[in-house]
Design an enzyme around this catalytic site. Sequence first.
Site, PDB file in Angstrom:
ATOM      1  NE  ARG A  71      -2.170   1.947   3.300  1.00 34.72           N
ATOM      2  CZ  ARG A  71      -2.242   1.747   4.611  1.00 34.72           C
ATOM      3  NH1 ARG A  71      -3.032   0.818   5.109  1.00 34.72           N
ATOM      4  NH2 ARG A  71      -1.520   2.471   5.434  1.00 34.72           N
ATOM      5  CD  GLU A 112       4.110   4.303   5.821  1.00 35.59           C
ATOM      6  OE1 GLU A 112       5.178   3.752   6.119  1.00 35.59           O
ATOM      7  OE2 GLU A 112       3.049   4.094   6.430  1.00 35.59           O
ATOM      8  CB  SER A 158      -4.416  -2.726   8.042  1.00 42.09           C
ATOM      9  OG  SER A 158      -3.909  -1.472   8.371  1.00 42.09           O
ATOM     10  CE  LYS A 211       7.748   5.254   8.013  1.00 41.31           C
ATOM     11  NZ  LYS A 211       7.370   3.946   8.577  1.00 41.31           N
ATOM     12  CE  LYS A 213       7.563  10.074   7.600  1.00 41.96           C
ATOM     13  NZ  LYS A 213       6.814   9.498   6.468  1.00 41.96           N
ATOM     14  CD  GLU A 254       6.422   0.544   8.283  1.00 43.03           C
ATOM     15  OE1 GLU A 254       5.280   1.007   8.147  1.00 43.03           O
ATOM     16  OE2 GLU A 254       7.400   0.955   7.644  1.00 43.03           O
ATOM     17  N   GLY A 255       3.609   1.263  11.834  1.00 38.79           N
ATOM     18  CA  GLY A 255       2.424   1.075  12.664  1.00 38.79           C
ATOM     19  C   GLY A 255       1.936   2.322  13.386  1.00 38.79           C
ATOM     20  NE  ARG A 303      -4.655   5.248   6.464  1.00 38.70           N
ATOM     21  CZ  ARG A 303      -3.381   5.192   6.834  1.00 38.70           C
ATOM     22  NH1 ARG A 303      -3.054   4.710   8.005  1.00 38.70           N
ATOM     23  NH2 ARG A 303      -2.426   5.613   6.025  1.00 38.70           N
TER      24      ARG A 303
HETATM   25  P1  ADP Z   1       3.908   4.647   9.766  1.00 41.59           P
HETATM   26  O1  ADP Z   1       4.703   3.613   9.044  1.00 41.59           O
HETATM   27  O2  ADP Z   1       4.078   4.587  11.231  1.00 41.59           O
HETATM   28  O3  ADP Z   1       2.469   4.663   9.322  1.00 41.59           O
HETATM   29  P2  ADP Z   1       4.168   7.172   8.296  1.00 41.59           P
HETATM   30  O4  ADP Z   1       5.368   7.510   7.526  1.00 41.59           O
HETATM   31  O5  ADP Z   1       2.963   6.790   7.529  1.00 41.59           O
HETATM   32  O6  ADP Z   1       4.560   6.052   9.364  1.00 41.59           O
HETATM   33  O7  ADP Z   1       3.802   8.399   9.225  1.00 41.59           O
HETATM   34  C1  ADP Z   1       2.665   8.390  10.078  1.00 41.59           C
HETATM   35  C2  ADP Z   1       1.758   9.582   9.806  1.00 41.59           C
HETATM   36  O8  ADP Z   1       2.491  10.806   9.926  1.00 41.59           O
HETATM   37  C3  ADP Z   1       1.172   9.634   8.410  1.00 41.59           C
HETATM   38  O9  ADP Z   1      -0.004   8.841   8.318  1.00 41.59           O
HETATM   39  C4  ADP Z   1       0.897  11.124   8.228  1.00 41.59           C
HETATM   40  O10 ADP Z   1      -0.317  11.490   8.856  1.00 41.59           O
HETATM   41  C5  ADP Z   1       2.047  11.772   8.997  1.00 41.59           C
HETATM   42  N1  ADP Z   1       3.148  12.074   8.040  1.00 41.59           N
HETATM   43  C6  ADP Z   1       4.181  11.276   7.735  1.00 41.59           C
HETATM   44  N2  ADP Z   1       4.997  11.845   6.813  1.00 41.59           N
HETATM   45  C7  ADP Z   1       4.454  13.037   6.529  1.00 41.59           C
HETATM   46  C8  ADP Z   1       4.822  14.133   5.659  1.00 41.59           C
HETATM   47  N3  ADP Z   1       5.929  14.087   4.903  1.00 41.59           N
HETATM   48  N4  ADP Z   1       4.022  15.226   5.636  1.00 41.59           N
HETATM   49  C9  ADP Z   1       2.915  15.282   6.397  1.00 41.59           C
HETATM   50  N5  ADP Z   1       2.516  14.313   7.250  1.00 41.59           N
HETATM   51  C10 ADP Z   1       3.267  13.198   7.324  1.00 41.59           C
HETATM   52 MG    MG Z   2       3.999   2.318   7.461  1.00 38.67          MG
HETATM   53 MG    MG Z   3       1.719   5.182   7.495  1.00 31.43          MG
END
Ligand code: ADP
Ligand code: MG
Ligand code: MG
Length: 487
Positions: free
Chosen positions: A130, A146, A153, A320, A378, A382-383, A463
């Site tokens: 995804r 990402e 999920s 990442k 970051k 994950e999660g 979402r």
């Molecule tokens: P995870 O693998 O824990 O889901 P993400 O990279 O998806 O990690 O980051 C979690 C959340 O943080 C995302 O769902 C988003 O809401 C916010 N986020 C992450 N990266 C960005 C970004 N570059 N700009 C804005 N919001 C972000």
């Molecule tokens: Mg993720």
């Molecule tokens: Mg995410």
Amino acid sequence: MVAPSEDYPTFPLLSKNEINGQLIPEVSHWALSNGLVMYPPNFKTSQGLLAPTTLFPTPFPRKSFEQAISVQTLYNELYAKVSQDKDHWLGNLIEKLGQFDPEFTGKLWNLYVKAEGSGISQKLALGLFRSDYLLDAQSLEVKQVEFNTVSVSFGGLSTKVGKLHNFLNQSGKYSLDDGRPFYTQEIPVSESARLLPKGLWEATRKYQTSASHTIVAFIVQQGERNVFDQRILEYILLEEYGVKSVRMTIHEIHTKTKVDDQSKRLYYEPTGEEISVVYFRAGYSPQDFLSDQDWQNRLQLETSYAIKAPNLLTQLAGAKKIQQILTDDSVLAKFLDDAADRKKLSDSFVKIYPMDCSEQGIEAKKMAFATPQRFVLKPQREGGGNNIYKDDIPTFLKSIPEEEWSGYILMELINPEPTTQNIVIRGDVFSEEPILSELGTFGYVLFDDKEIHLNEYAGWLLRSKSSTSDEGGVAAGFGCVDGVVLY
Ligand code: ADP
Ligand code: MG
Ligand code: MG
């Protein structure tokens, strides 16, 4: 229910009574009958509650939606090729990254090294991926947050919420007082609930065996709250594709499965059925492994002849750090020859920087302190719930030794579309809030060390989260499942 007066209304105006008395009971019955449900924290199994959901679909620009869908198979291809690990490009990077994250990435890598040492008996791997995006307000392009390669999920619930919004629309529950439907355009329904099981089925078909039938093992977390999202996929896998599945936790693998010493085939112990595909909805976080036995169990699956969705290398390709490195066109060119393809992907990138001692890393460190408001930091996790945002970045960095900074990436914040209003239903309460939406597109890809056998788009997910929160995880309690109306 009446239409609001603005030129570009998001949903009809309605009274608390209309929401409470008419819509919520409809939503609640529909949700419980159709599995749009999730347990709250510390649930008792007698409780059954609706998953956090929006009452209305959220308007999303059609062009941006289509842009995300149009690059899914390219992303599938890219990550399949990265996972094939020709020339040990991925392995070398993960080995280094493991030093900064010995708790998890390092352990997964060591497990892979062990598995390779004892011989990888199954060369086929299945990716159920995804790719997540936010909408850039200026360009109206989707920008990638990402790319997830393990345990993705909400493919099940996404289809359900689309059907809910459609039901409310078609049955006249969104209709205005004069009987006119509020939404005249179609409300799209994601096909993920059918296409993700289709991916699993395709893998069972490619699996070679003389057995009359094989089954799929879902590896799940104990006490999973998002269990219905998984069950939907299981039911469809059986109903539409005739493939049975069983569920087990990582802690149960050694008691519920058996590997044949010679053939390395994996069997479900209680019935003796052959397991052709192992589908991981667990094992993406260090908390999933409680003991050495659990790590041993993960290794047992990796070395078995069953097709893993995903195998360890594919899971690790979703790091990442790898996403950051792939934003460099010369790196991307190692995997995708066609410059036009690379351009399509890079249109969805924002800048991501390493936090190491390279020239780029030194620049990034300066920026992290000078203009932290522009960034999210970051770690390799994950999660949800692991990132450090904006002004918290400098304090956080100062709190850990500089040698450890290399384990993080610094990513530009995507400036999302100005927020839309929606009504979010959580349990039996609702609130009208400004929300911010993250689009996910699913895909599946079946490949071995040389070839990609199948590569398909597999639906989408919206979402949404309260626009005041930085994070957006639904199960983590930050967000809700949403749908779209395209404009
Ligand atoms: P995870 O693998 O824990 O889901 P993400 O990279 O998806 O990690 O980051 C979690 C959340 O943080 C995302 O769902 C988003 O809401 C916010 N986020 C992450 N990266 C960005 C970004 N570059 N700009 C804005 N919001 C972000
Ligand atoms: Mg993720
Ligand atoms: Mg995410």
